[in-house]
Design a protein around this motif. Structure first.
Motif, PDB file in Angstrom:
ATOM      1  N   TRP A 253       0.840  -1.200   0.000  1.00 43.08           N
ATOM      2  CA  TRP A 253       0.000   0.000   0.000  1.00 43.08           C
ATOM      3  C   TRP A 253       0.878   1.254   0.000  1.00 43.08           C
ATOM      4  O   TRP A 253       1.907   1.305   0.667  1.00 43.08           O
ATOM      5  CB  TRP A 253      -0.915  -0.002   1.223  1.00 43.08           C
ATOM      6  N   VAL A 254       0.446   2.242  -0.771  1.00 44.47           N
ATOM      7  CA  VAL A 254       1.216   3.476  -0.936  1.00 44.47           C
ATOM      8  C   VAL A 254       0.298   4.669  -0.668  1.00 44.47           C
ATOM      9  O   VAL A 254      -0.785   4.776  -1.264  1.00 44.47           O
ATOM     10  CB  VAL A 254       1.813   3.575  -2.356  1.00 44.47           C
ATOM     11  N   ASN A 255       0.730   5.566   0.213  1.00 40.72           N
ATOM     12  CA  ASN A 255      -0.114   6.692   0.620  1.00 40.72           C
ATOM     13  C   ASN A 255       0.028   7.924  -0.262  1.00 40.72           C
ATOM     14  O   ASN A 255      -0.915   8.686  -0.427  1.00 40.72           O
ATOM     15  CB  ASN A 255       0.193   7.077   2.072  1.00 40.72           C
ATOM     16  N   LYS A 256       1.229   8.126  -0.808  1.00 41.42           N
ATOM     17  CA  LYS A 256       1.472   9.379  -1.534  1.00 41.42           C
ATOM     18  C   LYS A 256       1.845   9.101  -2.987  1.00 41.42           C
ATOM     19  O   LYS A 256       2.658   8.214  -3.273  1.00 41.42           O
ATOM     20  CB  LYS A 256       2.605  10.159  -0.857  1.00 41.42           C
ATOM     21  N   LYS A 257       1.279   9.902  -3.864  1.00 39.82           N
ATOM     22  CA  LYS A 257       1.553   9.747  -5.289  1.00 39.82           C
ATOM     23  C   LYS A 257       3.036   9.958  -5.586  1.00 39.82           C
ATOM     24  O   LYS A 257       3.609   9.280  -6.451  1.00 39.82           O
ATOM     25  CB  LYS A 257       0.704  10.726  -6.097  1.00 39.82           C
ATOM     26  N   GLU A 258       3.677  10.870  -4.852  1.00 36.49           N
ATOM     27  CA  GLU A 258       5.093  11.135  -5.126  1.00 36.49           C
ATOM     28  C   GLU A 258       5.982   9.924  -4.850  1.00 36.49           C
ATOM     29  O   GLU A 258       7.091   9.812  -5.400  1.00 36.49           O
ATOM     30  CB  GLU A 258       5.594  12.349  -4.334  1.00 36.49           C
ATOM     31  N   ASP A 259       5.513   8.994  -4.011  1.00 32.73           N
ATOM     32  CA  ASP A 259       6.280   7.769  -3.771  1.00 32.73           C
ATOM     33  C   ASP A 259       6.297   6.865  -5.001  1.00 32.73           C
ATOM     34  O   ASP A 259       7.113   5.941  -5.081  1.00 32.73           O
ATOM     35  CB  ASP A 259       5.707   7.001  -2.583  1.00 32.73           C
ATOM     36  N   LEU A 260       5.392   7.134  -5.937  1.00 35.84           N
ATOM     37  CA  LEU A 260       5.317   6.333  -7.164  1.00 35.84           C
ATOM     38  C   LEU A 260       6.072   6.998  -8.312  1.00 35.84           C
ATOM     39  O   LEU A 260       5.892   6.622  -9.475  1.00 35.84           O
ATOM     40  CB  LEU A 260       3.854   6.115  -7.556  1.00 35.84           C
ATOM     41  N   ALA A 261       6.927   7.947  -7.998  1.00 41.51           N
ATOM     42  CA  ALA A 261       7.709   8.633  -9.031  1.00 41.51           C
ATOM     43  C   ALA A 261       8.452   7.622  -9.889  1.00 41.51           C
ATOM     44  O   ALA A 261       8.986   6.636  -9.396  1.00 41.51           O
ATOM     45  CB  ALA A 261       8.696   9.598  -8.379  1.00 41.51           C
ATOM     46  N   GLY A 262       8.468   7.906 -11.183  1.00 40.75           N
ATOM     47  CA  GLY A 262       9.086   7.003 -12.148  1.00 40.75           C
ATOM     48  C   GLY A 262       8.063   6.220 -12.943  1.00 40.75           C
ATOM     49  O   GLY A 262       8.318   5.822 -14.088  1.00 40.75           O
ATOM     50  N   LEU A 263       6.897   5.995 -12.339  1.00 46.54           N
ATOM     51  CA  LEU A 263       5.834   5.285 -13.046  1.00 46.54           C
ATOM     52  C   LEU A 263       5.131   6.233 -14.012  1.00 46.54           C
ATOM     53  O   LEU A 263       5.042   7.441 -13.774  1.00 46.54           O
ATOM     54  CB  LEU A 263       4.803   4.719 -12.063  1.00 46.54           C
ATOM     55  N   SER A 264       4.601   5.683 -15.070  1.00 41.15           N
ATOM     56  CA  SER A 264       3.815   6.485 -16.004  1.00 41.15           C
ATOM     57  C   SER A 264       2.474   6.835 -15.359  1.00 41.15           C
ATOM     58  O   SER A 264       2.058   6.213 -14.374  1.00 41.15           O
ATOM     59  CB  SER A 264       3.568   5.704 -17.293  1.00 41.15           C
ATOM     60  N   GLU A 265       1.800   7.833 -15.921  1.00 43.67           N
ATOM     61  CA  GLU A 265       0.476   8.203 -15.404  1.00 43.67           C
ATOM     62  C   GLU A 265      -0.487   7.027 -15.515  1.00 43.67           C
ATOM     63  O   GLU A 265      -1.344   6.824 -14.653  1.00 43.67           O
ATOM     64  CB  GLU A 265      -0.064   9.426 -16.158  1.00 43.67           C
ATOM     65  N   ALA A 266      -0.344   6.236 -16.583  1.00 43.79           N
ATOM     66  CA  ALA A 266      -1.217   5.066 -16.751  1.00 43.79           C
ATOM     67  C   ALA A 266      -0.965   4.037 -15.651  1.00 43.79           C
ATOM     68  O   ALA A 266      -1.908   3.439 -15.110  1.00 43.79           O
ATOM     69  CB  ALA A 266      -0.995   4.434 -18.127  1.00 43.79           C
ATOM     70  N   ASP A 267       0.309   3.840 -15.302  1.00 41.72           N
ATOM     71  CA  ASP A 267       0.637   2.879 -14.244  1.00 41.72           C
ATOM     72  C   ASP A 267       0.151   3.377 -12.880  1.00 41.72           C
ATOM     73  O   ASP A 267      -0.318   2.593 -12.053  1.00 41.72           O
ATOM     74  CB  ASP A 267       2.147   2.627 -14.197  1.00 41.72           C
ATOM     75  N   ILE A 268       0.258   4.677 -12.652  1.00 42.69           N
ATOM     76  CA  ILE A 268      -0.229   5.244 -11.390  1.00 42.69           C
ATOM     77  C   ILE A 268      -1.750   5.095 -11.306  1.00 42.69           C
ATOM     78  O   ILE A 268      -2.304   4.753 -10.247  1.00 42.69           O
ATOM     79  CB  ILE A 268       0.203   6.718 -11.259  1.00 42.69           C
ATOM     80  N   ALA A 269      -2.415   5.322 -12.432  1.00 41.62           N
ATOM     81  CA  ALA A 269      -3.869   5.132 -12.467  1.00 41.62           C
ATOM     82  C   ALA A 269      -4.232   3.683 -12.176  1.00 41.62           C
ATOM     83  O   ALA A 269      -5.227   3.393 -11.495  1.00 41.62           O
ATOM     84  CB  ALA A 269      -4.421   5.562 -13.826  1.00 41.62           C
ATOM     85  N   GLN A 270      -3.405   2.766 -12.678  1.00 39.06           N
ATOM     86  CA  GLN A 270      -3.650   1.346 -12.411  1.00 39.06           C
ATOM     87  C   GLN A 270      -3.475   1.044 -10.917  1.00 39.06           C
ATOM     88  O   GLN A 270      -4.256   0.273 -10.339  1.00 39.06           O
ATOM     89  CB  GLN A 270      -2.692   0.474 -13.233  1.00 39.06           C
ATOM     90  N   CYS A 271      -2.472   1.644 -10.294  1.00 40.75           N
ATOM     91  CA  CYS A 271      -2.280   1.450  -8.850  1.00 40.75           C
ATOM     92  C   CYS A 271      -3.481   1.977  -8.067  1.00 40.75           C
ATOM     93  O   CYS A 271      -3.893   1.371  -7.068  1.00 40.75           O
ATOM     94  CB  CYS A 271      -1.001   2.150  -8.388  1.00 40.75           C
ATOM     95  N   ALA A 272      -4.047   3.090  -8.521  1.00 41.24           N
ATOM     96  CA  ALA A 272      -5.235   3.635  -7.859  1.00 41.24           C
ATOM     97  C   ALA A 272      -6.425   2.702  -8.048  1.00 41.24           C
ATOM     98  O   ALA A 272      -7.209   2.455  -7.112  1.00 41.24           O
ATOM     99  CB  ALA A 272      -5.548   5.019  -8.412  1.00 41.24           C
ATOM    100  N   LYS A 273      -6.552   2.164  -9.251  1.00 39.98           N
ATOM    101  CA  LYS A 273      -7.649   1.228  -9.528  1.00 39.98           C
ATOM    102  C   LYS A 273      -7.491  -0.044  -8.706  1.00 39.98           C
ATOM    103  O   LYS A 273      -8.463  -0.577  -8.150  1.00 39.98           O
ATOM    104  CB  LYS A 273      -7.684   0.898 -11.019  1.00 39.98           C
ATOM    105  N   ASP A 274      -6.251  -0.550  -8.614  1.00 46.90           N
ATOM    106  CA  ASP A 274      -6.009  -1.759  -7.819  1.00 46.90           C
ATOM    107  C   ASP A 274      -6.345  -1.505  -6.350  1.00 46.90           C
ATOM    108  O   ASP A 274      -6.883  -2.387  -5.666  1.00 46.90           O
ATOM    109  CB  ASP A 274      -4.550  -2.207  -7.963  1.00 46.90           C
ATOM    110  N   ALA A 275      -6.021  -0.331  -5.860  1.00 46.28           N
ATOM    111  CA  ALA A 275      -6.351   0.011  -4.473  1.00 46.28           C
ATOM    112  C   ALA A 275      -7.862  -0.015  -4.269  1.00 46.28           C
ATOM    113  O   ALA A 275      -8.363  -0.523  -3.255  1.00 46.28           O
ATOM    114  CB  ALA A 275      -5.786   1.387  -4.119  1.00 46.28           C
TER     115      ALA A 275
END
Length: 692
Positions: A195-217
């Motif tokens: 689990w990840v609380n802050k978007k900045e911790d996902l730096a390096g990922l594409s916007e699509a991958d970050i959106a996928q992490c949000a969807k998975d959450a």
């Protein structure tokens, strides 16, 4: 003899699993099937097979191929249908309700198998046919007799009563343990989510991958805004892009420790008991260990042959792996300083950066060209059309078990319907990890039955309205699994038992691994690698860099496979008295890898023991080596295609005629030789094909 379906019709059942479907191909009618239908269907189908077996035993006539072997082939037809439908869902959409039914069904099926395999009167009739008619039979009839007889012998039909009774007990216990494994490992993998609380911790990922992490959450209960899900393998592809080193470490360790007892789940008690029971099975059958027992029916034949094959690869691979690791660490130190020590959770990250610098290519740059729909239609299907003359028509009138699925009618070059093919490509919590092929129905001329084949993968599904884009590994996985599908689709065999992929493990992966080669053939690649926004093909310079990058630092992929293979063999080379305890399992794995020169912190096994589903949950015990063994066969076959023209229909027809259509109807090495013209596979081609 009353057939299975007729018996059910006489019973006037309303259960859709027990009736001929009104739909084309006798397809599973998922619009009608209810969860409550499965248990009664199994009960009826098991009863049906018992009755059919009893008719064979009670037959007053002397045993013949027709009244014994063919009757036995026919006896479980209904159960085959019910089982294929049910276990497809257990693998791909295992709800808690289905899991409860599985707990009831597995002991029933194991009891039935024991009852049949240790039925002395039945085996006596089979043996009479084998002794008296084997030499007078030909072709598939003779092969069906051989396979039937040998299956009974290998299961213990010739054992004395006391040993036969013990084999029954072992079979029941292993079935129970594998069911426990099948429940625990997916739960452990789902629970290992980071689990990840802050978007900045996902730096390096594409916007699509970050959106996928949000969807998975969102899908997993939203304990935090973002979730990094763990996939089935040790290494996690997301580590390629994740800048946050502490988060990379957390993800890697969540993967490695998902089921080793350091957290909520511990599979080691299951592993050790399964290994001990398998070793005991082998000893009862007169073998020194399970590997010797299991490998007897494969192309490799003996553990010694497998180890000779592996040692040759390891000796050539090891120095290349060491050099690769040093290169990556040296590259990382350019930015991280001379004291930086490369860790396994760093490897993918810095390797990707190194590849970007040297070859100027990254996943984010190429993924827009790998839209899953284009890969399937313009790549996978296009190659099958060019090589084998097949066309694919989507059927929206066919009921499916999940909305993510699609169904296609496969039409042969003569315009006749050849098969149905289903896809189920997106991951979900109810699906086990990995990718696979199977069928709701196998091809059989005896049963006047066309194949219904499906492929299952675990790609991320994009949010609504966005395209689902793939990595190159996911692209090749789709081609790989479709190679298995072709083995089922193009089957042309008399008997269900022999058709399609019913071949030795160290042959079954050959068509799939060969089919991967189509993914990078320029004409095929250009046809599917289209930008999802513009529809334009990948630019030539990017394509050249991308294809050149496929084998960039490829020692890792070979090393993780070699390590997993040796872990598998180590567990199954033991006598029952030497099986380690659950507390010793970690150390046993490490020592096994050290002994073969593969204990490498930087290149861990593709699967550690505690989540090695192929071996402890599936059918690859002492057989994981077959992926490398068949890769040799596949490279040799691909060389033939390249020599004759990769998309030459004549070569494709030759492949159909000599391998893909023949199932297990002949000697597998002879099939390979008939197509390639080679007396033996050329193992040296493997390292060349991997760029090593």
């Amino acid at each position: 003899m009353i057939t299975s379906m007729t018996a059910c019709q006489q019973a006037k059942t309303e259960n859709p699993l027990l009736q001929e479907s009104d739909s084309p191909y006798n397809i599973p009618d998922f619009d009608m099937i209810q969860v409550s239908d499965y248990l009664p269907a199994f009960e009826a189908a098991i009863k049906d097979q018992r009755e059919n077996i009893q008719k064979i035993v009670d037959c007053p006539d002397s045993a013949t191929f027709e009244n014994t072997i063919l009757a036995f082939e026919e006896s479980g037809r209904l159960l085959d249908r019910v089982s294929r439908i049910f276990f497809a869902l257990i693998e791909a959409d295992k709800t808690p309700e289905l899991a409860e039914i599985e707990k009831k069904v597995q002991p029933m099926l194991t009891d039935l198998e024991n009852e049949i395999m240790f039925n002395k009167a039945l085996f006596e009739r089979i043996k009479q046919v084998y002794d008296n008619q084997h030499d007078s039979l030909q072709g598939e009839d003779q092969k069906l007799l051989e396979e039937t007889y040998k299956e009974f012998v290998r299961k213990g039909a010739l054992l004395p009563d006391d040993k036969m009774a013990r084999m029954k007990e072992i079979n029941l216990r292993i079935a129970d343990l594998q069911q426990q494994w099948g429940d625990m490992v997916p739960n452990a993998t789902n629970d290992a989510v980071v689990w990840v609380n802050k978007k900045e911790d996902l730096a390096g990922l594409s916007e699509a991958d970050i959106a996928q992490c949000a969807k998975d959450a969102e899908n997993l209960g939203k304990k935090a805004p973002y979730a990094i899900v763990i996939v089935n393998t040790t290494q996690q592809a997301i580590l390629t892009s994740l800048d946050n080193r502490e988060l990379r470490k957390k993800v890697f360790e969540a993967s490695v420790h998902r089921a080793d007892g350091t957290g909520k789940y511990n599979t080691y008690p299951i592993v050790c008991e399964i290994a001990k029971l398998r070793a005991e099975q082998a000893e009862i059958m007169g073998y020194p260990n399970y590997a010797s027992y299991s490998l007897e029916k494969t192309m490799a034949k003996t553990p010694e042959n497998v180890y000779a094959f592996l040692k040759n690869l390891i000796s050539q691979y090891a120095p290349k792996a060491d050099a690769e690791t040093k290169e990556i660490e040296a590259f990382a130190r350019q930015t991280e300083g001379p004291a930086f020590n490369l860790e396994p959770y760093d490897r993918f990250y810095y390797s990707a950066k190194m590849k970007k610098q040297l070859l100027n290519v990254s996943e984010d740059e190429v993924k827009p060209y790998f839209n899953i729909d284009s890969v399937l239609i313009n790549g996978v299907f296009y190659a099958a059309n060019r090589a084998y003359g097949l066309t694919f028509k989507e059927r929206k009138d066919i009921p499916l078990y999940h909305p993510d699925m699609k169904a296609y009618e496969v039409i042969d070059k003569d315009g006749k319907s050849k098969a149905l093919f289903y896809t189920d490509y997106f991951r979900r919590p109810t699906k086990r990890g990995g990718a696979w092929m199977d069928g709701f129905q196998k091809q059989s001329r005896q049963w006047n039955q066309l194949p219904i084949i499906f492929n299952v993968c675990n790609s991320a599904k994009a949010p609504e309205g966005q395209p689902s884009l793939l990595t190159w590994d996911e692209v090749t996985t789709m081609f790989h699994e479709f190679g298995h599908a072709l083995h089922g689709i193009l089957s042309d065999c008399q008997y269900n038992r022999l058709s399609g992929t019913s071949v030795a493990r160290d042959f079954v992966e050959m068509p799939s691994q060969f089919n991967e080669s189509f993914a990078s053939i320029p004409e095929v690649f250009d046809h599917y690698a289209l930008h999802y926004k513009t529809g334009k093909p990948m630019p030539e310079d990017l394509k050249e860099r991308m294809l050149k990058s496929i084998n960039f630092q490829s020692a890792y992929a070979l090393g993780e496979n070699l390590a997993a293979t040796c872990v598998d063999l180590a567990w199954h080379m033991l006598a029952s008295k030497d099986i380690p305890t659950p507390e010793q399992a970690d150390a046993f794995e490490a020592e096994a890898l050290r002994q073969v020169g593969l204990l490498n912190n930087q290149i861990p096994p593709r699967y550690h023991t505690s989540y090695f589903n192929h071996v402890f949950g599936g059918g690859y015990a002492a057989g994981y080596y077959s992926y490398l063994w068949t890769e040799v066969l596949a490279v040799n076959v691909a060389d033939v295609f390249a020599q004759r023209g990769a998309l030459n229909p004549a070569t494709g027809q030759d492949m159909r005629d000599k391998i893909l259509s023949r199932g297990n109807t002949g000697d597998l090495m002879q099939m390979f030789s008939d197509f390639t013209g080679m007396e033996q596979p050329d193992a040296s081609s493997l390292l060349r094909a991997r760029g090593l």
